[in-house]
Motif scaffolding. Structure first.
Motif, PDB file in Angstrom:
ATOM      1  N   SER A 188      -3.278  56.082  35.756  1.00 29.31           N
ATOM      2  CA  SER A 188      -3.863  54.840  35.229  1.00 29.31           C
ATOM      3  C   SER A 188      -3.716  53.709  36.232  1.00 29.31           C
ATOM      4  O   SER A 188      -4.637  52.902  36.416  1.00 29.31           O
ATOM      5  CB  SER A 188      -3.188  54.467  33.902  1.00 29.31           C
ATOM      6  OG  SER A 188      -3.480  55.406  32.897  1.00 29.31           O
ATOM      7  N   HIS A 226      -6.269  54.157  39.101  1.00 28.48           N
ATOM      8  CA  HIS A 226      -7.619  53.829  38.644  1.00 28.48           C
ATOM      9  C   HIS A 226      -7.848  52.328  38.674  1.00 28.48           C
ATOM     10  O   HIS A 226      -8.876  51.845  39.178  1.00 28.48           O
ATOM     11  CB  HIS A 226      -7.823  54.343  37.214  1.00 28.48           C
ATOM     12  CG  HIS A 226      -7.936  55.824  37.109  1.00 28.48           C
ATOM     13  ND1 HIS A 226      -7.976  56.470  35.898  1.00 28.48           N
ATOM     14  CD2 HIS A 226      -8.017  56.801  38.052  1.00 28.48           C
ATOM     15  CE1 HIS A 226      -8.086  57.776  36.096  1.00 28.48           C
ATOM     16  NE2 HIS A 226      -8.112  57.995  37.394  1.00 28.48           N
ATOM     17  N   GLY A 281      -4.365  52.022  30.754  1.00 26.57           N
ATOM     18  CA  GLY A 281      -5.485  52.589  31.480  1.00 26.57           C
ATOM     19  C   GLY A 281      -6.620  51.583  31.625  1.00 26.57           C
ATOM     20  O   GLY A 281      -6.662  50.558  30.937  1.00 26.57           O
TER      21      GLY A 281
END
Length: 204
Positions: free
Chosen positions: A99, A102, A47
């Motif tokens: 993740s 992002h 992440g």
């Protein structure tokens, strides 16, 4: 020729998410659109740790190069549209694909004004919540959302069962046709001129 990147966010390479994405890709190909289905794999995708190094360097790459993130950024930069597919886990998309998005978007992948769509596969429940979660980042990145005749959901548990969801497969084909139409109609060079971002925090 336009190209669409389809990201398979399932740890199962040829499972039901792949089947759903393949149906979208088939419709796109029939409309003269090139496609690539890219699998995120079944290894860990870290992440974002909000270090900000990608922004400081300004090279459009995540500082961590030990998973698929930078590879997917490069694929996205060479594509004109994006479809992201995921299975449903506890009413949400696979954590790895979230993740990935992002980090891709924060690091500076070229996504502005590129059409996007989310595709969700589900055994039974939680599909609409997962669908909403997966497409929310697109709205923050000025990516036009591509619709279909229904939410982009296919149902199936065991590998191959999604192909038996006749309405789900029709929804995927309609999505592909709609994305092809949008790609042929949009001109990124004519995108609206946007105001500089004016961030406002609630706590000052």
């Amino acid at each position: 020729m336009s190209k669409v990147l389809l990201i398979n966010g399932s740890p199962r390479k040829n499972g039901n998410t792949f089947i759903a994405l393949s149906e979208v890709a088939k419709s796109l190909n029939e409309q003269g659109i090139e496609t690539e289905i890219a699998w995120i794999g079944n290894k860990a995708v870290r992440g974002c740790i909000a270090c900000g190094t990608c922004r400081k360097k300004g090279n459009g790459q995540c500082v961590f190069n030990d998973d698929v993130c930078n590879e997917m950024i490069q694929k996205m930069n060479g594509a004109d549209a994006l479809v992201v597919g995921s299975p449903t886990y506890y009413g949400t998309p696979n954590g790895s694909v979230i993740s990935l998005l992002h980090r891709m978007f924060f690091a500076g992948a070229d996504v502005q004004n590129k059409p996007a769509a989310a595709v969700i596969v589900c055994r039974r429940g939680g599909a609409t919540a997962a669908f909403q979660t997966l497409q929310m980042p697109f709205q923050m990145m000025n990516m036009p959302l591509v619709t279909s005749q229904y939410w982009n959901i296919a149902y199936g548990r065991e590998e191959g069962q999604a192909a038996l969801d006749t309405e789900g497969m029709q929804t995927m084909r309609t999505l592909g046709n709609n994305m092809a139409w949008m790609l042929k109609s949009l001109n990124r060079d004519e995108a609206p001129e946007r105001e500089p971002w004016q961030p406002m925090h609630f706590i000052r």
